[in-house]
Scaffold this active site. Sequence first.
Site, PDB file in Angstrom:
ATOM      1  N   ASN A   1       0.783  -1.154  -0.039  1.00 37.06           N
ATOM      2  CA  ASN A   1       0.077  -0.147  -0.010  1.00 37.06           C
ATOM      3  C   ASN A   1       0.917   1.217   0.060  1.00 37.06           C
ATOM      4  OD1 ASN A   1      -1.237  -2.117   2.204  1.00 37.06           O
ATOM      5  ND2 ASN A   1      -2.747  -1.484   0.437  1.00 37.06           N
TER       6      ASN A   1
ATOM      7  N   ASN B   1      -2.489  -8.691  -1.937  1.00 36.23           N
ATOM      8  CA  ASN B   1      -3.474  -8.576  -2.803  1.00 36.23           C
ATOM      9  C   ASN B   1      -3.533  -7.235  -3.567  1.00 36.23           C
ATOM     10  OD1 ASN B   1      -4.158  -7.525  -0.186  1.00 36.23           O
ATOM     11  ND2 ASN B   1      -6.162  -6.853  -1.120  1.00 36.23           N
ATOM     12  N   HIS B   2      -2.755  -6.284  -3.209  1.00 33.16           N
ATOM     13  CA  HIS B   2      -2.632  -4.783  -3.892  1.00 33.16           C
ATOM     14  C   HIS B   2      -1.418  -4.780  -4.722  1.00 33.16           C
ATOM     15  CE1 HIS B   2      -6.143  -2.685  -2.254  1.00 33.16           C
ATOM     16  NE2 HIS B   2      -5.776  -3.227  -1.015  1.00 33.16           N
TER      17      HIS B   2
ATOM     18  N   HIS C   1      -0.051 -12.985   3.912  1.00 37.87           N
ATOM     19  CA  HIS C   1      -0.976 -12.005   3.726  1.00 37.87           C
ATOM     20  C   HIS C   1      -2.380 -12.520   3.603  1.00 37.87           C
ATOM     21  CE1 HIS C   1      -1.076  -7.734   2.646  1.00 37.87           C
ATOM     22  NE2 HIS C   1      -2.304  -8.101   1.730  1.00 37.87           N
TER      23      HIS C   1
ATOM     24  N   HIS D   1      -1.704  -7.511   6.212  1.00 40.04           N
ATOM     25  CA  HIS D   1      -3.213  -7.421   5.324  1.00 40.04           C
ATOM     26  C   HIS D   1      -4.181  -6.582   5.994  1.00 40.04           C
ATOM     27  CE1 HIS D   1      -6.429  -7.522   2.490  1.00 40.04           C
ATOM     28  NE2 HIS D   1      -7.022  -8.267   3.197  1.00 40.04           N
TER      29      HIS D   1
HETATM   30 FE   FE2 Z   1      -2.315  -3.914   3.053  1.00 42.16          FE
HETATM   31 FE   FE2 Z   2      -3.631  -6.680   1.709  1.00 43.86          FE
END
Ligand code: FE2
Ligand code: FE2
Length: 273
Positions: free
Chosen positions: A40, A67-68, A152, A177
């Site tokens: 992030n 996931n990002h 994560h 996460h």
């Molecule tokens: Fe995150």
């Molecule tokens: Fe995440």
Amino acid sequence: MRLLFLGDVVGRSGRQAVLAQLPHLRARYRLDFVVVNGENAAGGFGITEAILEELLDAGADVVTLGNHSWDQKEALVFIERHERLLRPINYPPGTPGRGAGLFKAGPADVLVINAQGLVYMHELDCPFRAVEHEVEACGLKRGADAIIVDFHAEVTSEKQAMGHFLDGRVSAVVGTHTHVPTADERVLPKGTAYISDVGMCGDYQSVLGMDPSEPLNRFLTKIARRRFEPALGPATIAGLAVEIDDATGLATRAMGLRLGGALAPAEPLVWVK
Ligand SMILES: [Fe+2]
Ligand SMILES: [Fe+2]
């Protein structure tokens, strides 16, 4: 060996805190190896090559994702140039980049693995089998002097299961996460350091690092009106410090770290009559 893992760096506030503090933390705690989750780091969504290089220059040995990973599309390309950037290992075959790597910490070899959970997340390959495959190929004292797993994942049950699955086989299983640190850091019975979620490096006067106004609007109206914007107040650096027995590669101590911002430790609790 002393390791430090820092949780998801969120936006400018998180980046500035990590860039400012990491060199001091490395020296003060005589850290041998540092892993930072950077999923992030770019405005809350993904990572750019410039930001990756800043984190590495500040003292991160490895930057992990989640996931990002691909929110900044350039990451699909530059990840191939940066072996110190890892994305979850259980993405489909053919995904750019890699999910594990063996890195030098002085004379020692440290294996870092990034994996993503399945519960309430995208359908990926089984993270348990993907991580086990790596650990069987390069285990503690069979190629690696320490092994760090960034798991994560959304739910604490899946993370705890991963901790027990790997207990005694890796040095540390660090949950990332959720951006909210859990207070369950410990060494598992067979010697693996564990925390369900290490938290984020970001402004905690927020909703998961984002300015609260738009998340609140979406909960209230079910309409997306604006982009999520990272909160810009002072960040707390949240991490897990792990001390490892060099003879075994297993953990002897696991300590949560919270530095600066809204989550810095208060005075020790004193009950007032
Ligand atoms: Fe995150
Ligand atoms: Fe995440």
